[in-house]
Design a protein around this motif. Structure first.
Motif, PDB file in Angstrom:
ATOM      1  N   PHE A 241       0.827  -1.207   0.000  1.00 12.63           N
ATOM      2  CA  PHE A 241       0.000   0.000   0.000  1.00 12.63           C
ATOM      3  C   PHE A 241       0.862   1.259   0.000  1.00 12.63           C
ATOM      4  O   PHE A 241       0.640   2.176  -0.794  1.00 12.63           O
ATOM      5  N   SER A 242       1.862   1.300   0.888  1.00  9.08           N
ATOM      6  CA  SER A 242       2.693   2.510   0.991  1.00  9.08           C
ATOM      7  C   SER A 242       3.556   2.708  -0.246  1.00  9.08           C
ATOM      8  O   SER A 242       3.726   3.839  -0.714  1.00  9.08           O
ATOM      9  N   SER A 243       4.092   1.625  -0.791  1.00 11.84           N
ATOM     10  CA  SER A 243       4.929   1.759  -1.989  1.00 11.84           C
ATOM     11  C   SER A 243       4.136   2.311  -3.169  1.00 11.84           C
ATOM     12  O   SER A 243       4.619   3.164  -3.917  1.00 11.84           O
ATOM     13  N   ILE A 244       2.910   1.844  -3.330  1.00 15.09           N
ATOM     14  CA  ILE A 244       2.064   2.321  -4.430  1.00 15.09           C
ATOM     15  C   ILE A 244       1.727   3.799  -4.236  1.00 15.09           C
ATOM     16  O   ILE A 244       1.880   4.618  -5.149  1.00 15.09           O
ATOM     17  N   ARG A 245       1.281   4.144  -3.052  1.00 13.65           N
ATOM     18  CA  ARG A 245       0.876   5.534  -2.797  1.00 13.65           C
ATOM     19  C   ARG A 245       2.056   6.483  -2.842  1.00 13.65           C
ATOM     20  O   ARG A 245       1.920   7.625  -3.299  1.00 13.65           O
ATOM     21  N   ASN A 246       3.212   6.029  -2.377  1.00 17.32           N
ATOM     22  CA  ASN A 246       4.398   6.895  -2.388  1.00 17.32           C
ATOM     23  C   ASN A 246       4.845   7.257  -3.802  1.00 17.32           C
ATOM     24  O   ASN A 246       5.561   8.243  -3.993  1.00 17.32           O
ATOM     25  N   GLN A 247       4.427   6.464  -4.777  1.00 13.83           N
ATOM     26  CA  GLN A 247       4.779   6.757  -6.172  1.00 13.83           C
ATOM     27  C   GLN A 247       3.666   7.519  -6.893  1.00 13.83           C
ATOM     28  O   GLN A 247       3.687   7.649  -8.118  1.00 13.83           O
TER      29      GLN A 247
END
Length: 391
Positions: free
Chosen positions: A122-128
């Motif tokens: 979740f965080s990796s997707i949103r951080n991009q």
């Protein structure tokens, strides 16, 4: 064959160990973060000690023998033929996820995941700058299956460009079959969706289950995927920070390599490559004995729950050492239950909501990668805390 010792308890408290030193309360048994309490395989320790004895730890080149070790391991263990030029090394699978998303998706586009799923997705997707699109897995008896209709509908969304697969699945415990992986790819190809397969737990499988790399399923799968793998989770060397991206497509790989450099995660420390070579070249018997030990731990947990907490269903563990348990019979939320286990039981587990607020609710994740005596004490505390809550 050398017999390895997984029973000896190594005191990790006070070593700046995230797993053991994170809890504020005294005397907590940590059964949460995906980190094993077993020393690394002897060959890995020797390789690290030999490198440390040199005494100079400057910038590190990755030798050809590093690539040879990867190619040999996946060829003989999993029937996957990897070309040396497909491999891009980096510091970890999570940075690799972020770099791959940055390279292959634009701001506002969607990345599909199968929930409940590893929280860093979740965080990796949103951080991009991308949007998480969830396709919930379907509970079927004591396991999960893919909701194929929902999966295809989500792939058909015109903004969906990537499918981030967890294989084996964390926290659901599934080792996806070859037929399931092929069907996933067929759907993705119909809708022009690339597959990014996180295979960090690939060596941790229970009896009767065989891990299949996504790229080894077929040429069509190999052509449409980016694989992320590492020895770190399997051999308990996460602190050495080494991982690999395997991508057959030249254009995608160049873009990913560029993102790795933009993120400044293109350099590795001196110990990671040495540890990887020792793991893949000399430690296959260790991983086989580890899996046998983990399976006995799983059977110990399952038996204890069945006899003393029968209302709590332990899902089938096909791969990883992370047990997913259905705690809805307690009447508490996942967060409430995990907090009670921490405060009252002195056991640290993961609340299911970490892995999806909707699809993780009603579950907890329990790490069983520890000596049997530690596991049994943790289970004693869990039973003592949860038994009064159940009818």
């Amino acid at each position: 064959m050398e017999k390895y010792d997984f029973d000896t308890i190594v005191n990790r408290r006070g070593t700046h160990c995230y797993k053991w030193d994170e809890a504020e309360e005294e005397g907590v048994i940590p059964m949460w973060v995906a980190d094993m309490d077993f020393p690394a395989a002897p060959a890995i320790r020797r390789a690290v000690e030999e490198r440390a004895a040199h005494g100079v730890f400057g910038y590190t080149m990755v030798p050809e023998s590093y690539y040879d070790a990867i190619i040999s391991w996946f060829g003989r263990r999993h029937g996957w033929t990897i070309d040396r030029h497909w491999i891009v090394y980096t510091t970890g699978v999570v940075p690799a996820i972020s770099a791959t998303i940055r390279a292959l998706a634009m701001n506002g586009e969607k990345v599909l995941v199968q929930t409940p799923v590893y929280n860093c997705f979740f965080s990796s997707i949103r951080n991009q700058g991308c949007e998480v699109l969830e396709s919930p897995l379907k509970r079927k008896d004591d396991s999960y299956t893919v909701d194929w209709q929902d999966f295809e509908e989500k792939c058909a969304d015109e903004k969906t460009v990537l499918f981030l697969l967890c294989n084996p699945h964390n926290p659901g415990g599934r080792v996806w079959t070859k037929a399931e992986l092929e069907r996933m790819n067929d759907i993705c190809l119909r809708h022009n969706v690339k597959v990014v397969s996180d295979e960090i737990h690939c060596e941790l499988t229970m009896p009767g289950h065989t891990f299949t790399p996504f790229a080894a399923v077929s040429e069509a799968c190999a052509d449409n995927c980016i694989t992320l793998n590492s020895p770190t989770k399997n051999f308990n060397i996460a602190g050495l920070q080494i991982a690999n991206i395997v991508c057959k497509n030249d254009t995608w790989r160049r873009r990913i390599d560029r993102a790795i450099n933009i993120f400044e995660v293109c350099d590795v420390n001196p110990f990671g490559p040495a540890a990887l070579e020792a793991a893949y070249n000399e430690s296959e018997d260790w991983i086989m004995q580890l899996n046998a030990y983990l399976y006995e731990n799983y059977k110990t947990l399952k038996s204890r729950f069945q006899s003393e907490l029968p209302q709590i269903e332990v899902l089938r563990l096909e791969g990883t050492y992370l047990v997913w348990a259905d705690i809805r019979a307690t009447g508490l939320t996942s967060d409430e239950l995990s907090e009670r286990l921490m405060k009252q039981g002195k056991v640290f587990v993961n609340s299911g909501t970490m892995y999806g607020k909707r699809d993780g609710e009603g579950y907890i994740r329990i790490n069983i990668a520890c000596p049997r005596a530690t596991l049994e004490e943790g289970l004693r505390r869990i039973v003592a805390t949860l038994k009064p809550l159940l009818p």
